[in-house]
Design a protein around this motif. Structure first.
Motif, PDB file in Angstrom:
ATOM      1  N   GLU A   1       0.834  -1.209   0.000  1.00 59.70           N
ATOM      2  CA  GLU A   1       0.000   0.000   0.000  1.00 59.70           C
ATOM      3  C   GLU A   1       0.862   1.250   0.000  1.00 59.70           C
ATOM      4  OE1 GLU A   1      -2.337  -0.471   3.505  1.00 59.70           O
ATOM      5  OE2 GLU A   1      -3.404  -2.235   2.748  1.00 59.70           O
ATOM      6  N   GLN A   2       1.911   1.237   0.809  1.00 61.95           N
ATOM      7  CA  GLN A   2       2.765   2.419   0.939  1.00 61.95           C
ATOM      8  C   GLN A   2       3.577   2.661  -0.330  1.00 61.95           C
ATOM      9  OE1 GLN A   2       2.517   4.284   3.699  1.00 61.95           O
ATOM     10  NE2 GLN A   2       3.895   5.828   2.858  1.00 61.95           N
ATOM     11  N   ALA A   3       3.984   1.581  -0.992  1.00 62.49           N
ATOM     12  CA  ALA A   3       4.821   1.709  -2.184  1.00 62.49           C
ATOM     13  C   ALA A   3       4.061   2.293  -3.363  1.00 62.49           C
ATOM     14  CB  ALA A   3       5.396   0.336  -2.562  1.00 62.49           C
ATOM     15  N   GLY A   4       2.779   1.972  -3.501  1.00 55.55           N
ATOM     16  CA  GLY A   4       2.004   2.485  -4.626  1.00 55.55           C
ATOM     17  C   GLY A   4       2.550   1.968  -5.951  1.00 55.55           C
ATOM     18  N   SER A   5       2.433   2.794  -6.991  1.00 53.35           N
ATOM     19  CA  SER A   5       2.845   2.352  -8.328  1.00 53.35           C
ATOM     20  C   SER A   5       4.009   3.161  -8.899  1.00 53.35           C
ATOM     21  CB  SER A   5       1.655   2.437  -9.290  1.00 53.35           C
ATOM     22  OG  SER A   5       1.158   3.768  -9.343  1.00 53.35           O
ATOM     23  N   GLY A   6       4.499   4.147  -8.151  1.00 55.42           N
ATOM     24  CA  GLY A   6       5.609   4.959  -8.643  1.00 55.42           C
ATOM     25  C   GLY A   6       6.957   4.312  -8.399  1.00 55.42           C
ATOM     26  N   ALA A   7       8.027   4.998  -8.820  1.00 62.25           N
ATOM     27  CA  ALA A   7       9.387   4.492  -8.615  1.00 62.25           C
ATOM     28  C   ALA A   7       9.718   4.481  -7.127  1.00 62.25           C
ATOM     29  CB  ALA A   7      10.383   5.362  -9.371  1.00 62.25           C
ATOM     30  N   VAL A   8      10.198   3.354  -6.650  1.00 63.56           N
ATOM     31  CA  VAL A   8      10.413   3.197  -5.215  1.00 63.56           C
ATOM     32  C   VAL A   8      11.571   2.235  -4.966  1.00 63.56           C
ATOM     33  CG1 VAL A   8       8.771   1.277  -5.018  1.00 63.56           C
ATOM     34  CG2 VAL A   8       9.232   2.718  -3.020  1.00 63.56           C
ATOM     35  N   ASP A   9      12.311   2.496  -3.898  1.00 64.91           N
ATOM     36  CA  ASP A   9      13.333   1.571  -3.411  1.00 64.91           C
ATOM     37  C   ASP A   9      12.790   0.884  -2.164  1.00 64.91           C
ATOM     38  OD1 ASP A   9      15.173   2.349  -5.371  1.00 64.91           O
ATOM     39  OD2 ASP A   9      15.896   4.011  -4.124  1.00 64.91           O
ATOM     40  N   ILE A  10      13.076  -0.403  -2.032  1.00 63.93           N
ATOM     41  CA  ILE A  10      12.590  -1.173  -0.888  1.00 63.93           C
ATOM     42  C   ILE A  10      13.747  -1.961  -0.292  1.00 63.93           C
ATOM     43  CG2 ILE A  10      11.122  -3.115  -0.167  1.00 63.93           C
ATOM     44  CD1 ILE A  10       9.008  -2.156  -2.088  1.00 63.93           C
TER      45      ILE A  10
END
Length: 281
Positions: A219-228
């Motif tokens: 939920e927090q990551a959504g669909s945009g560019a993200v590092d995990i």
């Protein structure tokens, strides 16, 4: 490599060695004290040794770096050609590391901007990388600070622990919250909120808690560019399985890291820790 702005962080960022070297990030170690032995995180004590000490219920505490250690890091940066330093550290709500850096900055030979990221683990590491990437493209001291602060503001960290006892012993969570978890045999999900460790949800079983941790991260990551980043302590299979599921479910992942936390964070969370850092770019 000489950089016009040096990046300094602390050992709780848990940046891989190759990453630190590639981006010329200096790491100042915190200390873990087991019994009467004081050991530097990252060089003198491993996560495995820390987990064994905790399981044997040996007394374990942690301590910040001294201002003198930071002062040397700043002097070394200046001698290497830096005209300024960005010093990024774990939340001042849980450690005195930031305060030690501030004291050292007052006598540094070049301007030092000390930033309380209110983060820890790769939540801090991603901030250091953001600052380093700005410097690598010729950005100024102020621009590097702004990049780190922007990254920190958008980053979230959530974690599951088998028990709240370690956090209670270290004074990182209230006794009432810890006793509540024990009394009702719930599995706690926690989050970093304003730099503090707060109880987010209570879940009945470990499997349900880990499933909920995954849902929160998606939920927090959504669909945009993200590092995990997925962190663990003595739970590599859990961490790898969670990372694999996140990779399938989060379309915008740019970088996905799986790593064991070091001794400082491990001392306060205990074996079984599973954490997810979500950091939009």
């Amino acid at each position: 490599m000489s950089r016009h702005v040096a990046i300094v962080t602390d050992s709780t960022a848990y940046l891989p060695r190759q990453t630190r070297e590639r981006h010329a990030i200096t790491t100042v170690p915190l200390t873990v004290v087991i019994g009467d032995r004081a050991l530097e995180e990252g060089t003198e004590i491993s996560a495995k040794a820390l987990a064994e000490a905790l399981q044997k219920r040996r007394p374990v505490t942690t301590s910040r770096p001294s201002p003198e250690v930071f002062a040397k890091a700043y002097r070394d940066a200046a001698e290497a050609g830096a005209k300024g330093v960005v010093s990024l550290h774990l939340s001042a709500e849980v450690s005195g590391t930031y305060d030690a850096a501030v004291l050292a900055a007052k006598t540094a030979p070049v301007p030092v901007r000390v930033v309380d990221t209110r983060m820890v683990g790769m939540a801090l590491g991603f901030c250091a990388l953001a600052a380093a990437q700005v410097v690598e493209t010729g950005g100024s001291l102020d621009e590097a600070v702004a990049a780190a602060e922007k990254r920190a503001a958008g980053t979230s960290a959530y974690f599951y622990v088998d028990t709240l006892d370690y956090l209670r012993r270290g004074g990182r969570i209230g006794t009432a919250q810890a006793l509540l978890g024990s009394a009702f045999a719930v599995k706690p999900l926690l989050e970093l909120d304003g730099g503090r460790i707060e109880l987010r949800e209570k879940v009945r079983t470990a499997s349900k808690a880990i499933a909920r941790l995954e849902e929160i991260a998606v939920e927090q990551a959504g669909s945009g560019a993200v590092d995990i980043a997925v962190h663990h302590l003595s739970a590599p299979e859990r961490a790898t399985a969670l990372a694999d599921r996140l990779e399938e479910r989060v379309p915008g992942i740019e970088e996905l890291q799986v790593s064991e936390v070091g001794a400082v964070i491990g001392a306060h969370t205990g074996p079984g820790l599973l954490a997810v850092v979500v950091s939009p770019r």
